[in-house]
Write a protein that holds these residues in place. Structure first.
Motif, PDB file in Angstrom:
ATOM      1  N   HIS A 114      -6.567  -4.307  12.677  1.00 43.24           N
ATOM      2  CA  HIS A 114      -5.794  -4.860  11.901  1.00 43.24           C
ATOM      3  C   HIS A 114      -6.708  -5.967  11.127  1.00 43.24           C
ATOM      4  CE1 HIS A 114      -1.778  -5.855  10.369  1.00 43.24           C
ATOM      5  NE2 HIS A 114      -2.109  -7.238  10.487  1.00 43.24           N
ATOM      6  N   SER A 115      -7.580  -5.569  10.441  1.00 40.47           N
ATOM      7  CA  SER A 115      -8.606  -6.211   9.824  1.00 40.47           C
ATOM      8  C   SER A 115      -8.262  -6.042   8.108  1.00 40.47           C
ATOM      9  CB  SER A 115      -9.821  -5.682   9.964  1.00 40.47           C
ATOM     10  OG  SER A 115     -10.072  -4.329   9.636  1.00 40.47           O
ATOM     11  N   ALA A 116      -9.104  -6.740   7.523  1.00 41.81           N
ATOM     12  CA  ALA A 116      -8.604  -6.685   6.026  1.00 41.81           C
ATOM     13  C   ALA A 116      -8.710  -5.115   5.492  1.00 41.81           C
ATOM     14  CB  ALA A 116      -9.887  -7.260   5.023  1.00 41.81           C
ATOM     15  N   ILE A 117      -9.571  -4.247   5.967  1.00 42.64           N
ATOM     16  CA  ILE A 117      -9.726  -2.842   5.675  1.00 42.64           C
ATOM     17  C   ILE A 117      -8.668  -2.092   6.470  1.00 42.64           C
ATOM     18  CG2 ILE A 117     -11.080  -0.761   6.090  1.00 42.64           C
ATOM     19  CD1 ILE A 117     -13.520  -2.502   5.675  1.00 42.64           C
TER      20      ILE A 117
ATOM     21  N   SER B 234       0.726  -1.114   0.045  1.00 38.59           N
ATOM     22  CA  SER B 234      -0.149  -0.075   0.005  1.00 38.59           C
ATOM     23  C   SER B 234       0.804   1.193  -0.006  1.00 38.59           C
ATOM     24  CB  SER B 234      -0.967   0.026   1.258  1.00 38.59           C
ATOM     25  OG  SER B 234      -1.644  -1.064   1.219  1.00 38.59           O
ATOM     26  N   MET B 235       2.087   1.055   0.808  1.00 48.14           N
ATOM     27  CA  MET B 235       2.771   2.097   0.703  1.00 48.14           C
ATOM     28  C   MET B 235       3.400   2.629  -0.588  1.00 48.14           C
ATOM     29  SD  MET B 235       4.723   1.776   4.307  1.00 48.14           S
ATOM     30  CE  MET B 235       3.792   2.349   5.842  1.00 48.14           C
TER      31      MET B 235
ATOM     32  N   PRO C  31      -1.435   1.645   5.898  1.00 44.92           N
ATOM     33  CA  PRO C  31      -0.180   1.954   5.263  1.00 44.92           C
ATOM     34  C   PRO C  31      -0.289   2.942   4.233  1.00 44.92           C
ATOM     35  CG  PRO C  31      -0.676  -0.476   4.928  1.00 44.92           C
ATOM     36  CD  PRO C  31      -1.812   0.040   5.855  1.00 44.92           C
TER      37      PRO C  31
ATOM     38  N   ARG D 257     -18.924  -1.993   7.216  1.00 49.34           N
ATOM     39  CA  ARG D 257     -18.999  -2.580   5.796  1.00 49.34           C
ATOM     40  C   ARG D 257     -20.325  -2.837   5.996  1.00 49.34           C
ATOM     41  NH1 ARG D 257     -15.353  -5.158   2.040  1.00 49.34           N
ATOM     42  NH2 ARG D 257     -13.675  -5.187   3.457  1.00 49.34           N
TER      43      ARG D 257
ATOM     44  N   TYR E  32     -16.258   0.097   0.493  1.00 49.13           N
ATOM     45  CA  TYR E  32     -14.613   0.419   1.000  1.00 49.13           C
ATOM     46  C   TYR E  32     -13.874   0.542  -0.207  1.00 49.13           C
ATOM     47  CZ  TYR E  32     -10.062   0.198   2.439  1.00 49.13           C
ATOM     48  OH  TYR E  32      -8.772   0.610   2.613  1.00 49.13           O
TER      49      TYR E  32
ATOM     50  N   GLU F  74     -15.836 -15.344  11.569  1.00 49.51           N
ATOM     51  CA  GLU F  74     -14.620 -15.281  10.967  1.00 49.51           C
ATOM     52  C   GLU F  74     -13.509 -15.712  11.875  1.00 49.51           C
ATOM     53  OE1 GLU F  74     -13.099 -14.324   8.241  1.00 49.51           O
ATOM     54  OE2 GLU F  74     -11.204 -13.730   8.986  1.00 49.51           O
TER      55      GLU F  74
ATOM     56  N   GLU G 115     -14.545   0.892  11.628  1.00 43.24           N
ATOM     57  CA  GLU G 115     -14.785   0.184  10.507  1.00 43.24           C
ATOM     58  C   GLU G 115     -16.184  -0.118  10.429  1.00 43.24           C
ATOM     59  OE1 GLU G 115     -11.608  -2.463  10.218  1.00 43.24           O
ATOM     60  OE2 GLU G 115     -13.051  -4.063   8.898  1.00 43.24           O
TER      61      GLU G 115
ATOM     62  N   ASP H 120     -12.326  -9.961   5.331  1.00 43.61           N
ATOM     63  CA  ASP H 120     -13.091 -10.779   6.461  1.00 43.61           C
ATOM     64  C   ASP H 120     -14.090 -11.437   6.155  1.00 43.61           C
ATOM     65  OD1 ASP H 120     -10.822  -9.714   7.828  1.00 43.61           O
ATOM     66  OD2 ASP H 120     -11.737  -7.882   8.270  1.00 43.61           O
TER      67      ASP H 120
ATOM     68  N   LYS I   7      -5.827  -3.083   7.578  1.00 46.87           N
ATOM     69  CA  LYS I   7      -4.358  -3.303   6.842  1.00 46.87           C
ATOM     70  C   LYS I   7      -4.215  -2.766   5.736  1.00 46.87           C
ATOM     71  CE  LYS I   7      -4.592  -8.182   7.949  1.00 46.87           C
ATOM     72  NZ  LYS I   7      -4.428  -9.671   7.661  1.00 46.87           N
ATOM     73  N   ASP I   8      -5.504  -2.543   4.883  1.00 46.02           N
ATOM     74  CA  ASP I   8      -5.363  -1.856   3.592  1.00 46.02           C
ATOM     75  C   ASP I   8      -5.139  -0.541   3.507  1.00 46.02           C
ATOM     76  OD1 ASP I   8      -5.730  -2.627   0.529  1.00 46.02           O
ATOM     77  OD2 ASP I   8      -7.080  -1.014   0.891  1.00 46.02           O
TER      78      ASP I   8
ATOM     79  N   THR J 140      -9.771   1.733  -1.364  1.00 46.03           N
ATOM     80  CA  THR J 140      -8.662   2.480  -0.547  1.00 46.03           C
ATOM     81  C   THR J 140      -8.427   3.932  -0.677  1.00 46.03           C
ATOM     82  OG1 THR J 140      -7.687   0.337  -1.216  1.00 46.03           O
ATOM     83  CG2 THR J 140      -6.184   2.061  -0.079  1.00 46.03           C
TER      84      THR J 140
ATOM     85  N   ARG K  47     -18.195  -3.305  12.548  1.00 40.23           N
ATOM     86  CA  ARG K  47     -17.569  -4.378  12.921  1.00 40.23           C
ATOM     87  C   ARG K  47     -16.962  -4.534  14.432  1.00 40.23           C
ATOM     88  NH1 ARG K  47     -16.610  -7.609   8.576  1.00 40.23           N
ATOM     89  NH2 ARG K  47     -15.041  -8.674   9.864  1.00 40.23           N
TER      90      ARG K  47
ATOM     91  N   ASP L  71      -0.674  -4.432  13.675  1.00 35.88           N
ATOM     92  CA  ASP L  71      -0.821  -5.610  14.344  1.00 35.88           C
ATOM     93  C   ASP L  71      -0.417  -5.642  15.850  1.00 35.88           C
ATOM     94  OD1 ASP L  71      -1.968  -8.152  14.484  1.00 35.88           O
ATOM     95  OD2 ASP L  71      -0.154  -9.523  13.750  1.00 35.88           O
TER      96      ASP L  71
ATOM     97  N   ASN M 267      -4.957  -5.563  -2.528  1.00 39.54           N
ATOM     98  CA  ASN M 267      -4.085  -6.485  -1.857  1.00 39.54           C
ATOM     99  C   ASN M 267      -4.573  -7.722  -1.543  1.00 39.54           C
ATOM    100  OD1 ASN M 267      -1.872  -4.659  -1.276  1.00 39.54           O
ATOM    101  ND2 ASN M 267      -3.110  -3.416   0.501  1.00 39.54           N
TER     102      ASN M 267
ATOM    103  N   LYS N  99      -3.631 -17.754   9.140  1.00 38.52           N
ATOM    104  CA  LYS N  99      -4.084 -16.708   9.924  1.00 38.52           C
ATOM    105  C   LYS N  99      -3.451 -16.774  11.205  1.00 38.52           C
ATOM    106  CE  LYS N  99      -8.185 -15.314   7.580  1.00 38.52           C
ATOM    107  NZ  LYS N  99      -8.411 -16.271   6.150  1.00 38.52           N
TER     108      LYS N  99
END
Lengths: 256, 379, 321
Positions: C96-99, A128-129, C105, C10, C71, C197, C8, A159, C101-102, C73, C15, C118, A140, C254
């Protein structure tokens, strides 16, 4: 189709971690190409085999990192560039991304591929960076990818499911396990890799300063996780063990 | 002296270790139990170039060194000695003689076929009355116009039931003894050939060991490999190279036994502590590891000499002698360390034990190895 | 100063991780004497602010736009970056979920800040934050410091306790210009079934090579049904093709930390332990007395899982009536 594939050299996942003076010791550890990056390299090579063009593998690291790059060349990548500089030794993910983005921005490419995260710090930051620094769309954690007419259709793990994203190339993509099955470098591939170009560049070559890649995060100390208390192996007939287990889970551990 | 690996050797090690762990290992138990030849694995190995490691690229080989070859056979044998010997036989006993003695036409066809893995090869040397005494071969080849006509039986032929080509040693002039022997390339897709008895074996049960029966088997005149009367030399030179392969196979078995025994010793608790804490166990493992390194260095030296095209016959014999006797010892001690568990089929240690034994026998028994070594010292 | 939490959601639903992150944000804000501000972004999400109030934020900034319906990015990164620039917080927290984490950064790179991903613990020592993040999938634990003015962290799901708290909970509108996204979401595929999940599950039942065949997972499913658990897998079972890789727990799968992890027919390779070692209670069922899992487990049963697990299911049904 020209693809830049970013890889990181990491500890073998079987490596036992030893802490020396508050830092993880690299002594005697077997180093490998980060497994998620291997999926990216594999996918890049497949795309090249289908569409032509070249795959350039890129990494930030030291002398030993050349081995990882050479491994990717043996798999079938065409050439490699290693960014090596004393100023990068303490760099964080952002610093590495800045350096790689600068290098990549000077190349001609349709796609930048990464692994979804490295198995060492498990941070999942670099793809992403890179996308941000290159001002590109990103997708990703991909488990499927199709590319046609300059457009990517990417299935991304989220998720509890997945989502399908579409974007025009160029873009930054990152690979998850399941995207493909990684090939082994063949013996002829290993022999050919010796003659492929592996260029080493410094920050100065990229017209970057140490300031540009200065770390914003610092690993102050690492330690081993506290050992789990020795557990208890139950004994007796199956019915007795099961009954004891259920009562332990209910009354002692209070988890059911 | 330089004991470090070259980059290609390192990659070879990493690739074959990974491949063996993920592809060879899962099939090893079934292959052994069911006497099942690992056809799929052979195809995968062919695609990777493992069937013609030292064969030059112009004949579809990988063009790598004998050290690389030794590494590959060891890594594969670490998880399945049967698969290891299939590779070793094709490389050392089938490709190598054609590479060394073949005409350009033979290399273009037969060597390329075997090195690429499109075809599998074997060596037809041993007979009921010609084992260690290889000169006593009684299979005959008689020239009849443009063809050789072959009659006789070969036994204990590794890859025999699966092979497409056989490098055959036969008698063309019985009166000349071992100077009457010649080597031939036989395409086994031939009405004059059939597979005889399949052996039911103690170990390497995944590999095929068969009797080859030739009855008025006609092959083209140009399939003579090397010169008339030089068959014994072809056999001896071929076996010299083969010993690097068998030594490497034995190293793989020995390492499997040592690694498994060490892992078990660390986990197995008796008298309140892991048995690895007992000096009796420590010394066994220390001795085995030391001997393993020694055998490996000997084997790699032989491979190095072969790469340099220097004489290596004695060194290969030393490597095979030490590695094969170590494999047997390591598996014996391995079972001892695992105790009762080691004696059961729940652990692969008993398979290592059964697989190890053949390495002291084929491609020259330990006694023949000592003969080769002493002949070199005492001549 | 303030601490900013990205809430977050969705499909218009918050969530669980959001509540965990806000709870931790509240604890840190209280310790540091900062205010806690939550950014809630989406399309028609104002109604969700009520739920957030319970966790004691001082302010909830709501952005509504049809451009934020899915969502993506770039659109979300623009919104969060603008909010951070406006508030200039000391700390920004995401899941530190899918969203998360994306998103984290990308925003970090845009701000030129420092990010620790994380985290399983964040401490405030009176002057600075320190971030605890497991590395090598939990084989080691590292403490990080961040030297940028705005520090960013993502928090591991299922680690931080949800805690309701008091707060002013002012709801304000935030209306930045929203950047167009160059990616479009074509389809969202929900996993079949109503299992939790893996990373959020309280209980996980996992199967490994010891099941012997892919059908063995039917039994694991039944056990999971009896417990309302998620189903996981060892790498060996995934590599054998018995289970989708999404179910893999371990260093290349995971990382999970449920209250209860039941490992059936899993030997307990170091890479697997790395992925589930932080579970609060581990049960190992294995017929091999030397299996590593029996050493690691809080409660181990040495025995044939095909006998133990059905008995366990019966017992659970009996106990739960």
């Amino acid at each position: 189709m020209n693809i830049v594939t970013c890889i990181k050299q990491t500890f073998d996942t079987e490596a036992k971690i030893v802490i020396d003076n508050g830092q993880v010791s690299t002594q005697g550890v077997n180093l490998i190409v980060n497994p998620y990056d291997e999926y990216a390299v594999e996918e890049s090579i497949r795309l090249k085999e289908k569409n032509g063009g070249e795959v350039v593998v890129v990494s930030v690291g030291g002398d030993k990192t050349q081995e990882a790059l050479r491994y990717c060349l043996a798999m079938g990548a065409d050439r490699a560039v290693l960014i090596q500089d004393p100023a990068l030794e303490q760099a964080d993910n952002l610093g590495c991304a800045v350096a790689m983005a600068k290098l990549i921005s000077q190349m001609e490419y349709d796609l930048v591929f990464c692994g979804k995260e490295a198995v060492d710090d498990g941070a999942a930051q670099v793809p992403s960076m890179l996308a941000e620094k290159l001002d590109l769309p990103q997708a990703n954690v991909l488990t499927a990818l199709e590319i046609a007419d300059g457009q990517a259709t990417a299935t991304r793990e989220i998720d509890g499911g997945s989502e399908v994203l579409e974007m025009k190339l160029p873009a930054v993509l990152s690979a998850q396990k399941g995207l493909n099955e990684v090939r082994y470098p063949s013996l002829p591939g290993i022999m050919k890799a010796k003659r492929k170009e592996l260029k080493v560049v410094s920050l100065a070559d990229l017209e970057l300063s140490a300031e540009d890649v200065a770390a914003k995060t610092e690993l102050v100390a690492a330690e081993l996780p506290p050992a789990r208390k020795a557990g208890r192996v139950l004994s007796g007939e199956i019915d007795e063990m099961v009954a004891e287990l259920v009562s332990l889970l209910k009354d002692e551990a209070k988890v059911i | 002296m330089d004991f470090s690996y070259t980059e290609e050797e390192r990659m070879m090690l990493q690739m074959t270790r990974d491949f063996a762990e993920k592809t060879v290992k899962p099939l090893a138990v079934e292959s052994d139990r069911e006497h099942k030849f690992p056809r799929d694995t052979v195809e995968k190995m062919a695609a990777l170039g493992l069937m013609g490691v030292t064969v030059p690229p112009e004949y579809e080989g990988a063009g790598m060194t004998n050290i690389c070859y030794s590494i590959a056979v060891e890594e594969i044998s670490r998880h399945c000695a049967s698969t290891g010997i299939i590779v070793s036989v094709n490389n050392s006993l089938a490709c190598e003689p054609v590479k060394l003695f073949g005409t350009e036409a033979q290399k273009k066809k037969y060597l390329a076929d075997m090195a690429s893995g499109r075809k599998l090869g074997c060596l037809g040397l041993t007979e009921a009355n010609a084992g260690s005494d290889a000169a006593n071969v009684s299979t005959t080849a008689v020239l009849d116009g443009d063809e050789w006509v072959i009659n006789g039986q070969k036994i204990f032929i590794t890859n025999g039931n699966e092979a497409d080509y056989c490098i055959l040693i036969a008698q063309t002039d019985k009166s000349k003894g071992h100077r009457g022997l010649a080597a031939f390339i036989v395409d086994l897709d031939n009405p004059g050939f059939k597979v005889g008895t399949l052996e039911d074996k103690l170990g390497i049960r995944g590999s095929s060991t068969a009797e080859l029966v030739f009855e008025d088997c006609h092959i083209p005149k140009e399939n003579l490999l090397g010169e008339l009367g030089k068959g014994f030399k072809v056999a001896l030179v071929t076996l010299d190279g083969g010993r690097i392969g068998v030594a490497s196979q034995a190293l793989g078995i020995a390492r499997a036994a040592i690694e498994d025994a060490a892992a078990y010793a660390k986990e197995r608790v008796q008298f309140g502590k892991p048995i690895a804490n007992l000096q009796a166990i420590q010394w066994m493992l220390a001795d085995l590891s030391t001997e393993y390194d020694a055998a490996r260095l000997l084997t790699h030296r032989a491979a190095y000499l072969k790469d340099q095209q220097l004489p290596y016959s004695k060194e290969a014999a030393m490597g095979k002698l030490m590695a094969s006797e170590l494999a047997m010892k390591a598996a014996t001690k391995g079972i001892q360390i695992l105790g009762g568990y080691g004696y059961t089929t729940d652990y692969p240690m008993e398979r290592y034990f059964r697989d190890a034994k053949i390495t002291e026998i084929y491609e020259g028994t330990s006694e023949i190895m000592r003969l080769v070594v002493s002949a070199n010292i005492l001549r | 100063m303030s601490i900013v939490v990205f809430a977050e959601q969705r499909g218009g639903a918050l969530r669980k991780i959001t509540f965990e992150v806000i709870s931790e944000g509240k604890r840190l804000a209280t310790a540091a004497g900062d205010s806690l501000k939550v950014l809630l972004a989406g399309d028609n999400v104002s109604g969700l602010a009520e739920e957030l109030k319970k966790f004691g934020p001082d302010e909830i900034a709501v952005v509504n736009s049809d451009k934020l319906a899915d969502y993506t990015t770039e659109s979300y990164a623009g919104v969060l970056t603008d909010y951070v620039k406006q508030e200039n917080p000391s700390l920004v927290l995401l899941g530190h979920s899918a969203i998360g984490k994306d998103l984290a950064p990308r925003v970090t790179a845009r701000l030129g800040a420092g990010l620790v991903s994380d985290c399983i613990e964040i401490n405030y020592d009176g002057g600075d934050f320190s971030f605890i993040h497991p590395i090598y999938a939990g084989k080691a634990v590292a403490t990080y410091k961040v030297n940028s003015a705005v520090k960013i962290a993502t928090l591991r799901p299922n680690i931080f306790a949800m805690e309701e708290a008091e707060g002013a909970a002012n709801v304000v509108d935030f209306a930045p210009e929203i950047a167009a996204s160059r990616t479009t979401v074509k389809e969202v595929i929900q996993q079949a079934g109503d299992r939790p999940e893996l990373t959020e599950a309280d209980i996980i039942c996992s199967g490994g090579r010891g099941l012997g065949n892919p059908e063995g997972f039917d039994l694991i499913e039944q056990l999971a049904d009896a417990l309302g658990a998620a189903v996981g897998s060892s790498r060996a079972a995934v590599d054998a093709g018995w289970r989708d890789h999404q179910a893999q727990v371990g260093q290349t799968g995971k990382v999970v930390s449920p209250n209860l992890y039941i490992a059936c027919g899993i030997s307990g390779a170091i890479q697997h332990l790395a992925g589930m070692g932080s579970s609060k209670c581990i049960v190992g069922i294995n017929k091999d007395p030397e299996a590593n899992i029996l050493t690691v487990a809080d409660f181990g049963i040495e025995g044939d899982l095909y006998k133990v697990v059905p008995a366990l299911i019966e017992k659970l049904k009996e106990v739960n009536g």
